[in-house]
Scaffold this motif. Structure first.
Motif, PDB file in Angstrom:
ATOM      1  N   PRO A 112       0.903  -1.323  -0.003  1.00 25.80           N
ATOM      2  CA  PRO A 112       0.071   0.147  -0.003  1.00 25.80           C
ATOM      3  C   PRO A 112       0.857   1.429   0.083  1.00 25.80           C
ATOM      4  N   THR A 113       0.510   2.224  -1.142  1.00 28.49           N
ATOM      5  CA  THR A 113       1.365   3.369  -1.026  1.00 28.49           C
ATOM      6  C   THR A 113       0.314   4.504  -0.620  1.00 28.49           C
ATOM      7  N   LYS A 114       0.569   5.454   0.253  1.00 24.57           N
ATOM      8  CA  LYS A 114      -0.387   6.400   0.660  1.00 24.57           C
ATOM      9  C   LYS A 114      -0.485   7.557  -0.525  1.00 24.57           C
ATOM     10  N   ILE A 115      -1.522   7.876  -0.616  1.00 25.04           N
ATOM     11  CA  ILE A 115      -2.019   8.863  -1.959  1.00 25.04           C
ATOM     12  C   ILE A 115      -2.421  10.091  -1.193  1.00 25.04           C
ATOM     13  N   LEU A 116      -3.466  10.023  -0.163  1.00 27.44           N
ATOM     14  CA  LEU A 116      -3.845  10.965   0.610  1.00 27.44           C
ATOM     15  C   LEU A 116      -4.093  10.505   1.867  1.00 27.44           C
ATOM     16  N   PRO A 117      -4.549  11.555   2.631  1.00 26.28           N
ATOM     17  CA  PRO A 117      -4.853  10.910   4.392  1.00 26.28           C
ATOM     18  C   PRO A 117      -6.357  10.158   4.153  1.00 26.28           C
ATOM     19  N   GLY A 118      -6.190   8.818   4.331  1.00 26.08           N
ATOM     20  CA  GLY A 118      -7.435   7.921   4.322  1.00 26.08           C
ATOM     21  C   GLY A 118      -7.491   7.362   2.979  1.00 26.08           C
ATOM     22  N   LEU A 119      -6.535   7.495   1.963  1.00 27.02           N
ATOM     23  CA  LEU A 119      -6.387   6.783   0.611  1.00 27.02           C
ATOM     24  C   LEU A 119      -4.940   6.344   0.555  1.00 27.02           C
ATOM     25  N   LYS A 120      -5.096   4.831   0.393  1.00 30.20           N
ATOM     26  CA  LYS A 120      -3.983   4.119  -0.043  1.00 30.20           C
ATOM     27  C   LYS A 120      -4.140   3.409  -1.396  1.00 30.20           C
ATOM     28  N   ALA A 121      -3.025   3.163  -2.036  1.00 31.19           N
ATOM     29  CA  ALA A 121      -3.357   2.364  -3.370  1.00 31.19           C
ATOM     30  C   ALA A 121      -2.427   1.280  -3.596  1.00 31.19           C
ATOM     31  N   ILE A 122      -2.706   0.258  -4.332  1.00 24.90           N
ATOM     32  CA  ILE A 122      -1.961  -1.117  -4.373  1.00 24.90           C
ATOM     33  C   ILE A 122      -2.294  -1.504  -5.926  1.00 24.90           C
ATOM     34  N   GLU A 123      -1.019  -1.744  -6.661  1.00 25.97           N
ATOM     35  CA  GLU A 123      -1.208  -2.529  -8.133  1.00 25.97           C
ATOM     36  C   GLU A 123      -0.694  -3.869  -7.693  1.00 25.97           C
ATOM     37  N   ILE A 124      -1.781  -4.940  -7.915  1.00 21.94           N
ATOM     38  CA  ILE A 124      -1.347  -6.076  -7.471  1.00 21.94           C
ATOM     39  C   ILE A 124      -0.172  -6.915  -8.434  1.00 21.94           C
ATOM     40  N   ASP A 125       0.681  -7.651  -7.931  1.00 26.77           N
ATOM     41  CA  ASP A 125       1.391  -8.487  -8.829  1.00 26.77           C
ATOM     42  C   ASP A 125       1.093  -9.814  -8.927  1.00 26.77           C
ATOM     43  N   GLN A 126       0.356  -9.861 -10.251  1.00 28.62           N
ATOM     44  CA  GLN A 126      -0.268 -11.215 -10.473  1.00 28.62           C
ATOM     45  C   GLN A 126       0.396 -12.354 -10.375  1.00 28.62           C
ATOM     46  N   ASN A 127       1.666 -12.219 -11.088  1.00 29.29           N
ATOM     47  CA  ASN A 127       2.732 -13.312 -11.085  1.00 29.29           C
ATOM     48  C   ASN A 127       3.227 -13.881  -9.685  1.00 29.29           C
ATOM     49  N   ARG A 128       3.224 -12.844  -8.938  1.00 32.78           N
ATOM     50  CA  ARG A 128       3.767 -13.154  -7.354  1.00 32.78           C
ATOM     51  C   ARG A 128       2.496 -14.098  -6.805  1.00 32.78           C
ATOM     52  N   TRP A 129       1.288 -13.719  -6.886  1.00 31.77           N
ATOM     53  CA  TRP A 129       0.440 -14.422  -6.224  1.00 31.77           C
ATOM     54  C   TRP A 129       0.309 -15.817  -6.808  1.00 31.77           C
ATOM     55  N   ILE A 130       0.535 -16.113  -8.303  1.00 27.84           N
ATOM     56  CA  ILE A 130       0.690 -17.449  -8.721  1.00 27.84           C
ATOM     57  C   ILE A 130       1.824 -18.023  -8.367  1.00 27.84           C
ATOM     58  N   LYS A 131       2.953 -17.518  -8.092  1.00 34.00           N
ATOM     59  CA  LYS A 131       4.081 -18.081  -7.573  1.00 34.00           C
ATOM     60  C   LYS A 131       4.005 -18.708  -6.321  1.00 34.00           C
ATOM     61  N   ALA A 132       3.460 -17.795  -5.364  1.00 34.33           N
ATOM     62  CA  ALA A 132       3.243 -18.209  -3.987  1.00 34.33           C
ATOM     63  C   ALA A 132       2.421 -19.199  -3.788  1.00 34.33           C
ATOM     64  N   TYR A 133       1.487 -19.372  -4.565  1.00 26.40           N
ATOM     65  CA  TYR A 133       0.341 -20.369  -4.685  1.00 26.40           C
ATOM     66  C   TYR A 133       1.069 -21.806  -5.073  1.00 26.40           C
ATOM     67  N   LEU A 134       1.704 -21.749  -6.173  1.00 29.38           N
ATOM     68  CA  LEU A 134       2.376 -22.934  -6.813  1.00 29.38           C
ATOM     69  C   LEU A 134       3.451 -23.583  -5.815  1.00 29.38           C
ATOM     70  N   LYS A 135       4.144 -22.590  -5.269  1.00 34.39           N
ATOM     71  CA  LYS A 135       5.142 -22.855  -4.420  1.00 34.39           C
ATOM     72  C   LYS A 135       4.691 -23.769  -3.206  1.00 34.39           C
ATOM     73  N   ASP A 136       3.416 -23.236  -2.593  1.00 36.82           N
ATOM     74  CA  ASP A 136       2.732 -24.054  -1.628  1.00 36.82           C
ATOM     75  C   ASP A 136       2.549 -25.331  -1.835  1.00 36.82           C
ATOM     76  N   ILE A 137       1.926 -25.416  -3.154  1.00 36.98           N
ATOM     77  CA  ILE A 137       1.444 -26.682  -3.663  1.00 36.98           C
ATOM     78  C   ILE A 137       2.546 -27.592  -3.840  1.00 36.98           C
ATOM     79  N   GLN A 138       3.827 -26.918  -4.604  1.00 35.75           N
ATOM     80  CA  GLN A 138       4.799 -27.900  -4.964  1.00 35.75           C
ATOM     81  C   GLN A 138       5.436 -28.508  -3.359  1.00 35.75           C
TER      82      GLN A 138
END
Lengths: 93, 315
Positions: free
Chosen positions: B58-84
Protein backbone atom coordinates in the motif's frame (compact mmCIF):
# COMPACT_ATOMS: atom_id res chain seq x y z
CA UNK A 1 -5.43 -82.84 23.61
CA UNK A 2 -8.76 -81.19 24.22
CA UNK A 3 -7.09 -77.75 24.31
CA UNK A 4 -5.29 -78.54 21.04
CA UNK A 5 -8.58 -79.44 19.35
CA UNK A 6 -10.27 -76.34 20.75
CA UNK A 7 -7.48 -74.11 19.37
CA UNK A 8 -7.63 -75.74 15.96
CA UNK A 9 -11.40 -75.37 15.81
CA UNK A 10 -11.20 -71.70 16.84
CA UNK A 11 -8.59 -71.07 14.17
CA UNK A 12 -10.74 -72.87 11.60
CA UNK A 13 -13.82 -70.79 12.41
CA UNK A 14 -11.83 -67.55 12.46
CA UNK A 15 -10.29 -68.30 9.07
CA UNK A 16 -13.68 -69.31 7.65
CA UNK A 17 -15.19 -66.10 8.93
CA UNK A 18 -12.40 -64.03 7.37
CA UNK A 19 -12.79 -65.81 4.03
CA UNK A 20 -16.57 -65.23 4.14
CA UNK A 21 -16.09 -61.58 4.95
CA UNK A 22 -13.50 -61.24 2.19
CA UNK A 23 -15.85 -62.84 -0.36
CA UNK A 24 -18.73 -60.65 0.78
CA UNK A 25 -16.88 -57.43 0.05
CA UNK A 26 -14.77 -58.35 -2.98
CA UNK A 27 -17.31 -57.00 -5.47
CA UNK A 28 -17.84 -53.84 -3.40
CA UNK A 29 -14.05 -53.43 -3.29
CA UNK A 30 -13.88 -53.58 -7.07
CA UNK A 31 -16.70 -51.06 -7.30
CA UNK A 32 -14.87 -48.84 -4.81
CA UNK A 33 -11.69 -49.09 -6.84
CA UNK A 34 -13.59 -48.04 -9.97
CA UNK A 35 -15.16 -45.09 -8.13
CA UNK A 36 -11.72 -44.01 -6.88
CA UNK A 37 -10.43 -44.34 -10.41
CA UNK A 38 -13.25 -42.13 -11.74
CA UNK A 39 -12.53 -39.60 -9.00
CA UNK A 40 -8.85 -39.58 -9.96
CA UNK A 41 -9.64 -39.10 -13.65
CA UNK A 42 -12.10 -36.28 -12.86
CA UNK A 43 -9.71 -34.34 -10.66
CA UNK A 44 -6.40 -35.10 -12.33
CA UNK A 45 -7.67 -35.72 -15.86
CA UNK A 46 -6.13 -32.53 -17.19
CA UNK A 47 -2.70 -34.16 -16.85
CA UNK A 48 -3.76 -36.89 -19.29
CA UNK A 49 -5.84 -34.71 -21.63
CA UNK A 50 -9.33 -35.13 -20.09
CA UNK A 51 -11.76 -32.28 -19.33
CA UNK A 52 -11.03 -31.09 -15.84
CA UNK A 53 -12.34 -28.83 -13.08
CA UNK A 54 -10.92 -25.30 -12.66
CA UNK A 55 -7.17 -25.74 -12.32
CA UNK A 56 -7.05 -24.60 -8.69
CA UNK A 57 -9.29 -27.51 -7.62
CA UNK A 58 -6.95 -30.04 -9.29
CA UNK A 59 -3.89 -28.39 -7.83
CA UNK A 60 -5.38 -28.13 -4.34
CA UNK A 61 -6.38 -31.81 -4.23
CA UNK A 62 -3.34 -33.24 -6.05
CA UNK A 63 -1.04 -33.45 -2.99
CA UNK A 64 -3.69 -35.56 -1.20
CA UNK A 65 -4.38 -37.96 -4.05
CA UNK A 66 -1.36 -40.24 -4.02
CA UNK A 67 -3.54 -43.39 -4.00
CA UNK A 68 -5.61 -42.24 -7.01
CA UNK A 69 -2.48 -41.30 -8.96
CA UNK A 70 -0.95 -44.73 -8.34
CA UNK A 71 -4.24 -46.36 -9.39
CA UNK A 72 -4.25 -44.32 -12.60
CA UNK A 73 -0.72 -45.54 -13.36
CA UNK A 74 -1.64 -49.18 -12.60
CA UNK A 75 -4.79 -48.93 -14.69
CA UNK A 76 -2.63 -48.31 -17.74
CA UNK A 77 -1.46 -51.95 -17.54
CA UNK A 78 -4.97 -53.43 -17.53
CA UNK A 79 -6.76 -50.84 -19.64
CA UNK A 80 -6.50 -52.94 -22.82
CA UNK A 81 -7.93 -56.08 -21.16
CA UNK A 82 -11.22 -55.03 -19.54
CA UNK A 83 -12.94 -58.42 -20.15
CA UNK A 84 -10.12 -60.33 -18.45
CA UNK A 85 -10.33 -57.96 -15.50
CA UNK A 86 -14.10 -58.41 -15.23
CA UNK A 87 -13.78 -62.22 -15.32
CA UNK A 88 -11.14 -62.02 -12.63
CA UNK A 89 -13.40 -59.83 -10.46
CA UNK A 90 -16.35 -62.19 -10.85
CA UNK A 91 -14.11 -65.21 -10.29
CA UNK A 92 -15.08 -66.85 -13.60
CA UNK A 93 -12.90 -69.44 -15.29
CA UNK B 1 -17.86 -9.32 11.58
CA UNK B 2 -16.29 -5.95 10.69
CA UNK B 3 -15.77 -5.75 6.97
CA UNK B 4 -15.04 -3.17 4.29
CA UNK B 5 -17.48 -2.41 1.48
CA UNK B 6 -16.20 -3.58 -1.91
CA UNK B 7 -16.67 -1.24 -4.88
CA UNK B 8 -15.85 -2.77 -8.26
CA UNK B 9 -15.31 -0.80 -11.48
CA UNK B 10 -15.56 -2.89 -14.61
CA UNK B 11 -16.23 -2.39 -18.32
CA UNK B 12 -14.79 -2.59 -21.80
CA UNK B 13 -11.09 -1.81 -22.27
CA UNK B 14 -10.34 1.91 -22.51
CA UNK B 15 -13.67 3.26 -21.21
CA UNK B 16 -12.03 4.85 -18.15
CA UNK B 17 -12.41 2.26 -15.38
CA UNK B 18 -9.16 3.32 -13.70
CA UNK B 19 -10.02 7.04 -13.83
CA UNK B 20 -13.52 6.41 -12.44
CA UNK B 21 -12.21 4.17 -9.64
CA UNK B 22 -9.54 6.78 -8.80
CA UNK B 23 -12.12 9.61 -8.75
CA UNK B 24 -14.37 7.51 -6.54
CA UNK B 25 -11.57 6.60 -4.13
CA UNK B 26 -10.42 10.25 -3.86
CA UNK B 27 -13.98 11.44 -3.32
CA UNK B 28 -14.57 8.88 -0.55
CA UNK B 29 -11.24 9.61 1.16
CA UNK B 30 -11.93 13.37 1.06
CA UNK B 31 -15.25 12.79 2.76
CA UNK B 32 -13.44 11.14 5.69
CA UNK B 33 -13.47 7.45 4.86
CA UNK B 34 -10.59 5.03 5.04
CA UNK B 35 -10.13 3.70 1.50
CA UNK B 36 -7.86 1.19 -0.19
CA UNK B 37 -7.74 1.45 -3.98
CA UNK B 38 -6.61 -1.82 -5.57
CA UNK B 39 -5.77 -2.35 -9.23
CA UNK B 40 -6.57 -5.94 -10.23
CA UNK B 41 -5.90 -5.09 -13.87
CA UNK B 42 -2.65 -6.77 -15.02
CA UNK B 43 -2.09 -3.73 -17.29
CA UNK B 44 -2.04 -1.27 -14.40
CA UNK B 45 -2.98 2.38 -14.94
CA UNK B 46 -3.16 3.75 -11.41
CA UNK B 47 0.56 4.61 -11.26
CA UNK B 48 0.09 6.77 -14.36
CA UNK B 49 -3.10 8.38 -13.07
CA UNK B 50 -1.58 9.36 -9.71
CA UNK B 51 1.88 10.03 -11.22
CA UNK B 52 3.33 7.79 -8.52
CA UNK B 53 5.19 4.51 -8.61
CA UNK B 54 2.73 2.07 -7.03
CA UNK B 55 3.49 -1.60 -6.28
CA UNK B 56 2.08 -4.59 -4.36
CA UNK B 57 2.44 -2.77 -1.04
CA UNK B 58 0.00 0.00 0.00
CA UNK B 59 1.23 3.48 -0.97
CA UNK B 60 -0.27 6.53 0.68
CA UNK B 61 -1.99 8.85 -1.79
CA UNK B 62 -4.00 11.09 0.53
CA UNK B 63 -4.85 11.00 4.24
CA UNK B 64 -7.26 8.04 4.34
CA UNK B 65 -6.38 6.77 0.87
CA UNK B 66 -3.81 4.12 -0.03
CA UNK B 67 -3.35 2.39 -3.36
CA UNK B 68 -1.96 -0.95 -4.51
CA UNK B 69 -1.23 -2.49 -7.88
CA UNK B 70 -1.25 -6.25 -7.42
CA UNK B 71 1.48 -8.39 -8.91
CA UNK B 72 -0.45 -11.28 -10.43
CA UNK B 73 2.65 -13.40 -11.08
CA UNK B 74 3.68 -13.03 -7.48
CA UNK B 75 0.33 -14.52 -6.34
CA UNK B 76 0.59 -17.40 -8.83
CA UNK B 77 4.20 -18.13 -7.80
CA UNK B 78 3.35 -18.15 -4.07
CA UNK B 79 0.36 -20.42 -4.64
CA UNK B 80 2.30 -22.91 -6.79
CA UNK B 81 5.21 -22.88 -4.35
CA UNK B 82 2.86 -23.96 -1.58
CA UNK B 83 1.35 -26.75 -3.71
CA UNK B 84 4.86 -27.83 -4.75
CA UNK B 85 5.90 -28.02 -1.10
CA UNK B 86 2.89 -30.22 -0.27
CA UNK B 87 3.52 -32.46 -3.30
CA UNK B 88 7.19 -32.87 -2.34
CA UNK B 89 6.12 -33.84 1.19
CA UNK B 90 3.57 -36.43 0.02
CA UNK B 91 5.52 -37.88 -2.87
CA UNK B 92 8.96 -37.68 -1.27
CA UNK B 93 9.91 -41.08 -2.76
CA UNK B 94 9.62 -39.61 -6.26
CA UNK B 95 13.07 -38.08 -6.07
CA UNK B 96 13.62 -38.48 -9.82
CA UNK B 97 10.41 -36.57 -10.58
CA UNK B 98 11.38 -33.12 -11.88
CA UNK B 99 8.75 -31.06 -10.07
CA UNK B 100 10.25 -27.67 -10.89
CA UNK B 101 9.92 -28.37 -14.59
CA UNK B 102 6.24 -29.39 -14.24
CA UNK B 103 5.36 -26.39 -12.11
CA UNK B 104 6.99 -24.01 -14.58
CA UNK B 105 4.50 -25.34 -17.15
CA UNK B 106 1.53 -25.34 -14.75
CA UNK B 107 2.19 -21.64 -14.11
CA UNK B 108 0.78 -20.99 -17.59
CA UNK B 109 -2.34 -23.14 -17.15
CA UNK B 110 -5.59 -21.53 -18.30
CA UNK B 111 -7.61 -20.38 -15.30
CA UNK B 112 -4.71 -19.53 -12.99
CA UNK B 113 -4.88 -15.86 -13.93
CA UNK B 114 -8.41 -15.34 -12.57
CA UNK B 115 -7.63 -17.55 -9.58
CA UNK B 116 -4.69 -15.26 -8.76
CA UNK B 117 -7.09 -12.29 -8.80
CA UNK B 118 -9.50 -14.19 -6.56
CA UNK B 119 -6.70 -15.02 -4.08
CA UNK B 120 -5.70 -11.35 -4.04
CA UNK B 121 -9.32 -10.27 -3.52
CA UNK B 122 -9.76 -12.69 -0.59
CA UNK B 123 -6.49 -11.45 0.91
CA UNK B 124 -7.64 -7.82 0.81
CA UNK B 125 -11.09 -8.66 2.23
CA UNK B 126 -9.46 -10.59 5.10
CA UNK B 127 -6.52 -8.27 5.83
CA UNK B 128 -8.09 -4.85 5.28
CA UNK B 129 -11.35 -5.37 7.13
CA UNK B 130 -10.61 -2.25 9.21
CA UNK B 131 -11.01 -0.10 6.06
CA UNK B 132 -14.36 1.47 5.13
CA UNK B 133 -14.06 0.87 1.39
CA UNK B 134 -12.01 -1.38 -0.87
CA UNK B 135 -12.18 0.07 -4.38
CA UNK B 136 -11.22 -2.43 -7.11
CA UNK B 137 -10.11 -1.30 -10.56
CA UNK B 138 -10.93 -4.39 -12.62
CA UNK B 139 -9.29 -5.81 -15.76
CA UNK B 140 -11.24 -5.59 -19.06
CA UNK B 141 -14.43 -7.59 -19.57
CA UNK B 142 -13.22 -11.13 -20.39
CA UNK B 143 -11.00 -11.53 -17.34
CA UNK B 144 -13.36 -9.62 -15.04
CA UNK B 145 -16.35 -11.83 -15.93
CA UNK B 146 -14.22 -14.95 -15.43
CA UNK B 147 -13.17 -13.55 -12.04
CA UNK B 148 -16.78 -13.11 -10.93
CA UNK B 149 -17.78 -16.49 -12.38
CA UNK B 150 -14.96 -18.59 -10.93
CA UNK B 151 -16.52 -19.23 -7.46
CA UNK B 152 -19.85 -20.36 -8.99
CA UNK B 153 -18.16 -22.53 -11.63
CA UNK B 154 -15.87 -24.06 -9.00
CA UNK B 155 -18.86 -24.83 -6.80
CA UNK B 156 -20.55 -26.84 -9.58
CA UNK B 157 -17.46 -29.06 -9.77
CA UNK B 158 -16.94 -29.16 -6.04
CA UNK B 159 -20.53 -30.36 -5.40
CA UNK B 160 -20.08 -33.21 -7.91
CA UNK B 161 -16.69 -34.18 -6.50
CA UNK B 162 -18.12 -34.04 -2.98
CA UNK B 163 -20.97 -36.47 -3.85
CA UNK B 164 -18.57 -38.88 -5.53
CA UNK B 165 -16.08 -38.72 -2.67
CA UNK B 166 -18.88 -39.29 -0.15
CA UNK B 167 -19.96 -42.40 -2.05
CA UNK B 168 -16.36 -43.66 -2.00
CA UNK B 169 -16.10 -43.10 1.73
CA UNK B 170 -19.44 -44.79 2.43
CA UNK B 171 -18.31 -47.87 0.49
CA UNK B 172 -14.91 -47.81 2.18
CA UNK B 173 -16.61 -47.66 5.58
CA UNK B 174 -18.87 -50.57 4.66
CA UNK B 175 -15.86 -52.67 3.65
CA UNK B 176 -13.97 -51.74 6.81
CA UNK B 177 -16.99 -52.60 8.96
CA UNK B 178 -17.35 -56.06 7.41
CA UNK B 179 -13.64 -56.85 7.21
CA UNK B 180 -12.28 -55.26 10.34
CA UNK B 181 -15.38 -55.13 12.54
CA UNK B 182 -15.92 -51.41 13.15
CA UNK B 183 -12.27 -50.46 13.34
CA UNK B 184 -11.95 -46.66 13.60
CA UNK B 185 -11.33 -45.17 10.15
CA UNK B 186 -8.90 -42.41 9.38
CA UNK B 187 -10.68 -39.19 8.34
CA UNK B 188 -10.52 -38.63 4.61
CA UNK B 189 -8.16 -35.74 3.86
CA UNK B 190 -9.52 -35.27 0.33
CA UNK B 191 -13.10 -34.86 1.58
CA UNK B 192 -11.90 -32.42 4.23
CA UNK B 193 -10.08 -30.34 1.60
CA UNK B 194 -13.13 -30.44 -0.72
CA UNK B 195 -15.21 -29.11 2.18
CA UNK B 196 -12.70 -26.31 2.80
CA UNK B 197 -12.72 -25.40 -0.91
CA UNK B 198 -16.51 -25.42 -0.90
CA UNK B 199 -16.70 -23.06 2.03
CA UNK B 200 -14.05 -20.72 0.49
CA UNK B 201 -15.93 -20.55 -2.82
CA UNK B 202 -19.29 -20.06 -1.12
CA UNK B 203 -17.89 -17.19 0.96
CA UNK B 204 -16.56 -15.34 -2.11
CA UNK B 205 -19.72 -16.01 -4.15
CA UNK B 206 -21.84 -14.71 -1.25
CA UNK B 207 -19.72 -11.54 -1.07
CA UNK B 208 -20.20 -10.95 -4.82
CA UNK B 209 -23.97 -11.48 -4.55
CA UNK B 210 -24.48 -9.50 -1.34
CA UNK B 211 -25.57 -5.97 -2.24
CA UNK B 212 -24.80 -4.79 1.32
CA UNK B 213 -21.08 -5.39 1.01
CA UNK B 214 -20.49 -5.27 -2.72
CA UNK B 215 -21.33 -2.63 -5.32
CA UNK B 216 -20.47 -3.10 -8.97
CA UNK B 217 -20.10 -0.07 -11.22
CA UNK B 218 -20.21 -0.69 -14.96
CA UNK B 219 -18.26 2.00 -16.81
CA UNK B 220 -19.16 2.71 -20.44
CA UNK B 221 -18.81 5.39 -23.09
CA UNK B 222 -21.20 6.83 -25.65
CA UNK B 223 -20.11 4.60 -28.56
CA UNK B 224 -22.08 1.63 -29.83
CA UNK B 225 -19.40 -1.02 -29.15
CA UNK B 226 -19.10 0.00 -25.53
CA UNK B 227 -22.89 -0.03 -25.24
CA UNK B 228 -23.20 -3.54 -26.73
CA UNK B 229 -20.43 -4.98 -24.56
CA UNK B 230 -21.94 -3.44 -21.45
CA UNK B 231 -25.26 -5.11 -22.24
CA UNK B 232 -23.46 -8.47 -22.46
CA UNK B 233 -21.70 -7.85 -19.15
CA UNK B 234 -25.06 -7.18 -17.44
CA UNK B 235 -26.46 -10.44 -18.89
CA UNK B 236 -23.36 -12.50 -18.04
CA UNK B 237 -23.35 -11.31 -14.45
CA UNK B 238 -27.12 -11.83 -14.17
CA UNK B 239 -26.49 -15.51 -15.03
CA UNK B 240 -24.27 -15.61 -11.95
CA UNK B 241 -26.96 -13.86 -9.83
CA UNK B 242 -24.74 -10.79 -9.60
CA UNK B 243 -26.35 -7.46 -10.39
CA UNK B 244 -24.83 -4.18 -11.54
CA UNK B 245 -25.54 -1.37 -9.08
CA UNK B 246 -24.57 1.68 -11.16
CA UNK B 247 -23.75 2.46 -14.73
CA UNK B 248 -21.20 5.22 -15.16
CA UNK B 249 -21.69 6.90 -18.53
CA UNK B 250 -18.14 8.18 -18.79
CA UNK B 251 -16.51 10.76 -21.09
CA UNK B 252 -19.85 12.30 -22.09
CA UNK B 253 -19.51 15.03 -24.70
CA UNK B 254 -22.39 17.44 -25.41
CA UNK B 255 -22.08 17.57 -29.20
CA UNK B 256 -20.98 14.02 -29.97
CA UNK B 257 -23.61 11.50 -31.21
CA UNK B 258 -24.46 9.09 -28.41
CA UNK B 259 -25.56 5.43 -28.64
CA UNK B 260 -26.36 5.26 -24.97
CA UNK B 261 -29.92 4.26 -24.39
CA UNK B 262 -30.84 4.24 -20.73
CA UNK B 263 -33.92 2.12 -21.52
CA UNK B 264 -31.57 -0.80 -22.30
CA UNK B 265 -30.46 -0.71 -18.68
CA UNK B 266 -33.90 0.15 -17.37
CA UNK B 267 -33.54 -0.66 -13.70
CA UNK B 268 -29.91 0.42 -13.18
CA UNK B 269 -29.20 3.99 -12.02
CA UNK B 270 -26.90 5.94 -14.36
CA UNK B 271 -24.19 8.36 -13.24
CA UNK B 272 -23.04 10.82 -15.88
CA UNK B 273 -19.35 11.75 -15.96
CA UNK B 274 -18.46 14.43 -18.54
CA UNK B 275 -15.35 14.25 -20.67
CA UNK B 276 -12.48 16.06 -18.98
CA UNK B 277 -10.98 18.90 -21.01
CA UNK B 278 -7.50 18.06 -19.76
CA UNK B 279 -6.00 14.59 -19.12
CA UNK B 280 -6.89 13.23 -15.66
CA UNK B 281 -3.30 12.68 -14.58
CA UNK B 282 -2.04 13.62 -11.15
CA UNK B 283 -3.88 14.35 -7.93
CA UNK B 284 -4.38 18.03 -8.83
CA UNK B 285 -6.18 17.15 -12.05
CA UNK B 286 -8.41 14.62 -10.25
CA UNK B 287 -9.31 17.08 -7.49
CA UNK B 288 -9.90 19.89 -9.99
CA UNK B 289 -12.24 17.62 -11.94
CA UNK B 290 -14.16 16.74 -8.77
CA UNK B 291 -14.24 20.28 -7.35
CA UNK B 292 -14.15 23.01 -9.91
CA UNK B 293 -14.88 21.72 -13.39
CA UNK B 294 -17.52 19.13 -12.72
CA UNK B 295 -18.90 19.43 -9.21
CA UNK B 296 -21.86 17.38 -10.42
CA UNK B 297 -19.61 14.29 -10.54
CA UNK B 298 -18.83 14.64 -6.85
CA UNK B 299 -22.47 15.19 -5.95
CA UNK B 300 -23.48 12.05 -7.92
CA UNK B 301 -20.78 10.01 -6.18
CA UNK B 302 -21.91 11.32 -2.80
CA UNK B 303 -25.50 10.48 -3.62
CA UNK B 304 -24.68 6.89 -4.57
CA UNK B 305 -22.46 6.37 -1.54
CA UNK B 306 -24.93 7.89 0.89
CA UNK B 307 -26.81 4.60 1.48
CA UNK B 308 -23.46 2.85 1.98
CA UNK B 309 -22.36 5.26 4.67
CA UNK B 310 -24.71 3.70 7.18
CA UNK B 311 -22.84 0.39 6.75
CA UNK B 312 -19.40 1.98 6.87
CA UNK B 313 -17.73 2.19 10.23
CA UNK B 314 -18.32 5.46 12.12
CA UNK B 315 -15.29 7.72 12.46
Amino acid sequence: MLRFLKNKLTLFFKTSEQVARGKAVSVIETELEELEHIFGILVLGSYVGMPSPPVHISLDLMPLMERELIMMMEKIDTANEPIAQLFSTLDIG
Amino acid sequence: MARAINLFFMGKGGVGKSSCSALNAVSLAESGHKVLLVSLDPAHNLSDIFSLKLNHKPTKILPGLKAIEIDQNRWIKAYLKDIQRQVKKTYSYLSAFNLDHYFKIIRHSPGLEEYALLMAFRYFVDHYSDYDFLVFDMPPTALAVKFFGLPSLSLIWIEQLYSLRKEIIDKRELITRIRLLNKEMERDKVLRRINELRSECQDVRDIFQDRTWTRIHLVMNSDELSHAESRRIVDDLADLDISIDYIIHNKMQPHVPCSFNSATFADIPVLEFPCSESPLIGMDALQRFLDADHARVRSQLHACHMPLKSFARPD
